[in-house]
Structures are given as C-alpha cells and as structure tokens.
Motif scaffolding. Sequence first.
Motif, short mmCIF file in Angstrom:
data_model
loop_
_atom_site.label_atom_id
_atom_site.label_comp_id
_atom_site.label_asym_id
_atom_site.label_seq_id
_atom_site.Cartn_x
_atom_site.Cartn_y
_atom_site.Cartn_z
N LEU A 215 -57.55 52.10 55.55
CA LEU A 215 -56.79 52.46 56.75
C LEU A 215 -56.15 51.24 57.40
CD1 LEU A 215 -59.15 54.89 58.64
CD2 LEU A 215 -56.84 55.39 57.88
N ALA A 216 -56.85 50.10 57.36
CA ALA A 216 -56.32 48.91 58.02
C ALA A 216 -55.03 48.47 57.32
CB ALA A 216 -57.35 47.79 57.99
N SER A 219 -52.23 50.88 58.25
CA SER A 219 -51.83 50.81 59.66
C SER A 219 -50.92 49.62 59.92
CB SER A 219 -53.05 50.76 60.58
OG SER A 219 -53.60 49.46 60.59
N ILE A 243 -52.77 56.83 63.60
CA ILE A 243 -53.82 55.86 63.91
C ILE A 243 -54.11 55.86 65.41
CG2 ILE A 243 -54.47 53.41 63.85
CD1 ILE A 243 -54.33 54.57 61.09
N LEU A 254 -62.73 58.99 60.28
CA LEU A 254 -62.43 57.84 59.43
C LEU A 254 -62.14 56.61 60.27
CD1 LEU A 254 -59.97 58.72 56.52
CD2 LEU A 254 -62.37 58.05 56.38
N ILE A 255 -61.30 56.77 61.28
CA ILE A 255 -60.93 55.63 62.12
C ILE A 255 -62.16 55.11 62.86
CG2 ILE A 255 -59.58 54.95 64.14
CD1 ILE A 255 -57.44 56.96 63.17
N SER A 257 -65.19 55.13 61.96
CA SER A 257 -66.21 54.47 61.16
C SER A 257 -65.81 53.06 60.71
CB SER A 257 -66.61 55.34 59.96
OG SER A 257 -65.48 55.74 59.24
N VAL A 258 -64.63 52.59 61.15
CA VAL A 258 -64.24 51.21 60.83
C VAL A 258 -64.95 50.25 61.78
CG1 VAL A 258 -62.30 49.60 60.81
CG2 VAL A 258 -62.02 51.91 59.91
N PRO A 259 -65.74 49.30 61.22
CA PRO A 259 -66.59 48.46 62.07
C PRO A 259 -65.84 47.64 63.11
CG PRO A 259 -67.17 48.16 59.76
CD PRO A 259 -65.93 49.00 59.79
N SER A 260 -64.61 47.20 62.82
CA SER A 260 -63.96 46.24 63.73
C SER A 260 -63.66 46.85 65.09
CB SER A 260 -62.69 45.69 63.10
OG SER A 260 -61.79 46.72 62.81
N LEU A 261 -63.74 48.18 65.22
CA LEU A 261 -63.42 48.80 66.50
C LEU A 261 -64.64 48.94 67.41
CD1 LEU A 261 -61.03 51.62 65.24
CD2 LEU A 261 -60.44 49.38 66.13
N LEU A 268 -72.65 52.59 64.07
CA LEU A 268 -71.28 53.07 63.93
C LEU A 268 -71.26 54.59 63.96
CD1 LEU A 268 -70.41 50.79 60.88
CD2 LEU A 268 -69.50 50.51 63.18
N PRO A 269 -70.23 55.17 64.59
CA PRO A 269 -70.11 56.63 64.46
C PRO A 269 -69.91 56.94 62.98
CG PRO A 269 -68.49 55.72 66.00
CD PRO A 269 -69.11 54.56 65.29
N GLN A 270 -70.63 57.88 62.45
CA GLN A 270 -70.50 58.15 61.02
C GLN A 270 -70.18 59.61 60.77
OE1 GLN A 270 -74.45 56.77 59.91
NE2 GLN A 270 -75.13 58.89 59.65
N ILE A 271 -69.45 59.86 59.69
CA ILE A 271 -69.22 61.23 59.27
C ILE A 271 -70.43 61.64 58.44
CG2 ILE A 271 -67.70 62.79 58.02
CD1 ILE A 271 -65.45 60.82 58.41
N ASN B 203 -75.21 51.60 59.00
CA ASN B 203 -76.14 52.04 60.05
C ASN B 203 -77.58 52.00 59.56
OD1 ASN B 203 -74.19 52.45 61.95
ND2 ASN B 203 -74.01 54.65 61.63
N SER B 224 -64.64 42.47 58.65
CA SER B 224 -65.05 43.33 59.76
C SER B 224 -66.49 43.82 59.57
CB SER B 224 -64.08 44.51 59.93
OG SER B 224 -64.17 45.40 58.85
N LEU B 269 -57.08 47.32 61.90
CA LEU B 269 -56.66 48.60 62.42
C LEU B 269 -56.21 48.44 63.87
CD1 LEU B 269 -56.66 51.34 61.11
CD2 LEU B 269 -58.84 51.81 62.18
#
Lengths: 322, 337
Positions: A215-216, A219, A243, A254-255, A257-261, A268-271, B203, B224, B269
């Motif tokens: 995704l990065a 984007s 995005i 998906l967005i 779960s990207v760690p940099s955010l 991390l929020p996970q699916i 996690n 990241s 991102l």
Amino acid sequence: MNAALDVRGLTTRFDTRGGMVTAVNDVSFAVEPGRIMGLVGESGSGKSVTGFSILGLIDAPGEISAGQVLVDGTDLRTLAPDALRRMRGRRVAMVFQDPMMTLNPVLRVGDQMAMAVRVHDNVSKRAAWDRARAALDTVGIPAAAERLRAYPHQLSGGMRQRVAIATALLHRPSVIIADEPTTALDVSIQGQILAEVRRLADETGTAIVWVTHDLAVVSSLADDICVMYAGRIVESGTAEQVIGAPRHPYTRGLIDSVPSLHPPGQPLPQIPGSTPQLVNLPSGCPFRPRCPRATEICATDPPLSGTDHPALCHHPLTEAPA
Amino acid sequence: MTLLSVSGVSKRFSRKPGILGRALDRITGESSAQTVHALTGIDIAVPRGEVLGLVGESGCGKSTLGRIVSGIYTPSDGSVTLNGKPVARMRGGNVQKLTTAVQMIHQDPFASLDPRMKVGETISEGPRLHGLWSASEAQGKVRDLLEQVGLEGAYANRLPHQFSGGQRQRIAIARALAMEPELLVLDEAVASLDVSIQAQVLNLFMELRQRLNLTALFISHDLSVVRHVCDRVAIMYLGRVVELASAADLYDAPQHPYTKALFASVPTLGTGRAAFQPIEGEIPSPLDPPPGCAFHPRCPFAGPRCRAEVPALKPAPTGVVACHLNDGGTELGKTAA
C-alpha cells in the motif's frame, strides 16, 4: 480523455481438482494515458491473474470466460492469436517480478533487446541496437552502450529490472502491466525505480497498471487505486480517495494494519482470520467472515455503491459521494 | 544486565579456486581466491529484555550476524558471549546448550516446517531431544504452546500444509518458544506474510515479549515494522554498523547520511504522491568494497577523508554513528557540504 486501457467485466476461471475457482470475477477498470493505476491486493486476491488475463496469458486449466480488454479501443479478446501476438510487446507490454525470469541468461542484453525490436519492426540490427541503447538511457542506466554488451548475470537486480522496463518501453506501448516489479528489490533501489516509472508515465504518456501488495508503494506512486479481494475489485478511486478516506471495511483494515500509522509498541488493529480460499468462498460478500461491520444482509451479493469512488459493500464506511 | 555481547566480530567467506583456477594461478603467479567480507568489526551488546533491530539492504550482513549469534556460523574474528559464556567457539555438549538458549525464526514458514511431520511433533522434537520434556508431558505442553500463539490445541495432529502462512509462522514461533530460549533471532520473520496477517503476527510477538520478557534480535529490511517492535536499532551497510540508537531517536533524528537517505527513499503511507527521494547509485559488491567509508560513492557529503579512512563508531548527539562528519556535537550534515 479516452482510456488507453479499458477492462470490462473480465472473468478468469480455473478448473481445479478442488472445483471451479473464479480467480478474477467481473473486474472492470480503465486507465487513461500517462496515469498509473495501482492494483492492490493480498495473496490470492487475483491481482496478478488480472494482469496476465489482460495480455491473454492464461493457459489451461485456466480460461478467460468473459469480458473485454480494450487497448486504444481494440478488444484484445476478439483478436486471432497472430493479431494478439502483434499487439503484445508493441501496444501492451508486461514487466514481471523477477527480471532473471524474463531475461535470457545466455544472450547479451543488447541482443535480446534488439530481438524484441525486430519482432515487430523491420529495421536493421544496428538500428535495433541504437533503439535499445536509447531505451536504456530513458530508464536511467549509466553507460548504456556498455551495458548492452553485458549478460544478465553481470548486472545487479535493480539494473536487471531497469533492463526489463526498458525492454517493455522499446515500442512505446500504450499500456504497461507491471506485476510486483520492485518487490524483490532493496528499498533504496526500489525508490530509484519508482521515481523513474513516475517520470516515464508523465513524459511518455504510457498508461501503467502497477500490481502490488504494498500500500505504501501505491500511495506514493499511483494516481488511481483498485483494491482487490477474492477476485473482485471491492473499491476503486483516486489514490487520495482510497488511502485518505477508504469506503470498504477491507481497505480500512489494510490501511490500519500498517505499523507506521500507529505509536510504536502498541497493538496494531488487525483483520481477524486469514485470506480466503477461492474454492470455498462464503455466499455473498467474501469478506463477510472477517468484517467488523457484517450483518445478515451480507450473505447476499453486495451492491456497488457510488460512481466517483465506488465500493462493493452493503455497509460502506461513508455514503456514496453525490 | 547484558545478555548478548558481540565484540569485534568479523566474518569472511572465501572461495578457493578450483583445479583449473589453481593451474591458472600458477601460470599467472596471481591468486584468484575471492573473499567476501560479510561482517567487519561488529560490536553490539543486548541487555536482557531488549529487542534490537538489525536493518539494512541486501549484502549488509544482517542475516550473517543473526546466524553467528545463533551459532550456525563461527566468526572469523572476535567473540560472541551469551550470559558471559562464549557462543562462537562452543564445541560438543556446550553447542547443545547453546542451541537451546538461542532460537531462530526464519522468513519462510513454508520452508522451515517439515511437511511430513505433524505440527505437534515439530514443536516437541527439540525439547524431547534435549531432555526438557518427558514423553508423557509433551502432549500437554504442545497444547499450551499452540494456545499461547493463538492456535487451537487440537491442531497438534495436523500437517503444515493444512495451515495458512500466518498460522505456520505462529507454529514456528511456538517451536522456538518450546525451548524456553534466552534469545530469539527473528530473520525477516514477517516479510513473507500478507499485510493483514503481518499485523496479527507482530501483535503476537509484542504480547509474548511482554509476557515472557523476551530478548530478541529482530532482523528486517522493513523500517516501519522495526520502528514498531524494537527498542534500539542498528543500521548496517556493507558489513558494518553505521548507526545504532534508540528507535525513537533514530526515526526522529537519523544522523548517518545513509540512514537519512534510507528513510527518505522509503515510500510511506499517507505522504502523498512521489514524496520520496531515492538514493543515487548501487550497493557496492562485498567482494570489492570501496576503500574508506563504504557509503562514500553514494554519499552527498563525501570528502577526501571518506575515500581514504574507515570511520569508527563514535558517540553522536543520539546513539553512535560511524561517519567522519560526526564530531559528537552538531547534527551530522549540517556543518559540512
């Protein structure tokens, strides 16, 4: 503006031992000249098969069962094999993930590039080498004349991928399909290639479909993004729309779960769950078992809502923009 | 307290010439033997409970360092100690003790699990072999471990092909934890997973780390991910550590020109279109590294000294940095150029 590539209702199926698998399910999108479309998805989402299907590169037990692939208005699906071969490489070209698989290891770079020129154009060997050198120049390869005399194993991974991109550019195609072309490269080399590709799209007007899981990367590279899940495009729009304000819960997940955010060290929020098996898809929306917004109605086929930034969902995060 | 101490470690891989090469060497009077300097003069100390990130591009030596710490390779020079006891020169019974103390988790969970062994057997093989578990207690322990990594205990009787990539990586983690290791070495452990699955495994790692007070080397090329799970980070380039600092400092104020360039070249991102600046040039071959600072051919600040002399790691405003611009005071790159 007329689209360089217009894909309508593309469907590709594979007849496997486990049953019929619809790897690409009614996929439609269009790419205008000079624009880069990021086709994003996880493994098994059908993003690569979509790329192969556009060029008709599907073998048994696979079959493109429906749809149109219009390149500058010509439907590739209706062409005879000979006519299709004349389109491939000349009007639509492909760049693959592993350049070592695309390049012939026993031929000099210049010989194989010249061959690619002469397949479509009746020019002298010398003229073909000149065009190959010019193409290497455009992708930022220094000392292009020397590189033409090298064998693929003498080049670094990044150089090889530049050669593959230069080869795709030889005939100034309207459309280039790039399948995870920077996934195998180091980050600093990936950055160089992304910058070159962006410049090429802007300068040559080639429409590019960039197939990736990252995704990065899309984007920062793509103008438009289509998100695929279980063979379908579940959301599409401009990169800013998809995005910045995703409408489909899968894209949101998906967005997120990207760690940099997220602040370091925090969960991390996970699916939940795992990517679906295409043989055994649930009825209705295939994302339903993993979706936090799913209700009973999701067992029926989700509608496509919105025209500017459509999402294939019963419960999109935002209503369709007016 | 320092758990792992790596001091002055170098690793060279030599390729001896074949029979034809040796004959040619005789005729020409030159040697065709080639030596790759995979690691040069690595000094790292990891306190108990810390997660140290090793970051770099291909050929930087991060995986080689992981393997030396695990005892898979022996270093050419220098020493590695775990709890004060040498790791690298262990022989015989001591090697067995080491193999229980350091556990590795590999990149590809499709290659690192035996496809013909039931998952329960895979997990219990190590502890049974080393006498940590008796036959009677193995089943219960396997069940516990599977539940700890978020799988059902009943999965012990399944084969690897019945699991997805993310689940397999959980099994690999369970196998490593079964040995109750003092140090975990994770070599690109989430690199082959899909984004949505990667978050699940990260996690899990963070949760286990809290619960079991794990110490780990986290080897990755993904900046990241490293920022998210590591306390300190070492940036490597062509076999040397060029910068080592706390994750927060390193990401907020990178010092070494390579670290800065690396961060700038990574698409992130939400920064919009083409907001990244690629580094010029290629990674040099470790067979023939450039003299002086290995980064000088690509460095915008390189001067004559950089071409002649290898910079040493010295304290900088944050962490330690190996760069001739590092005078210990001002931020690097501000005074020069």
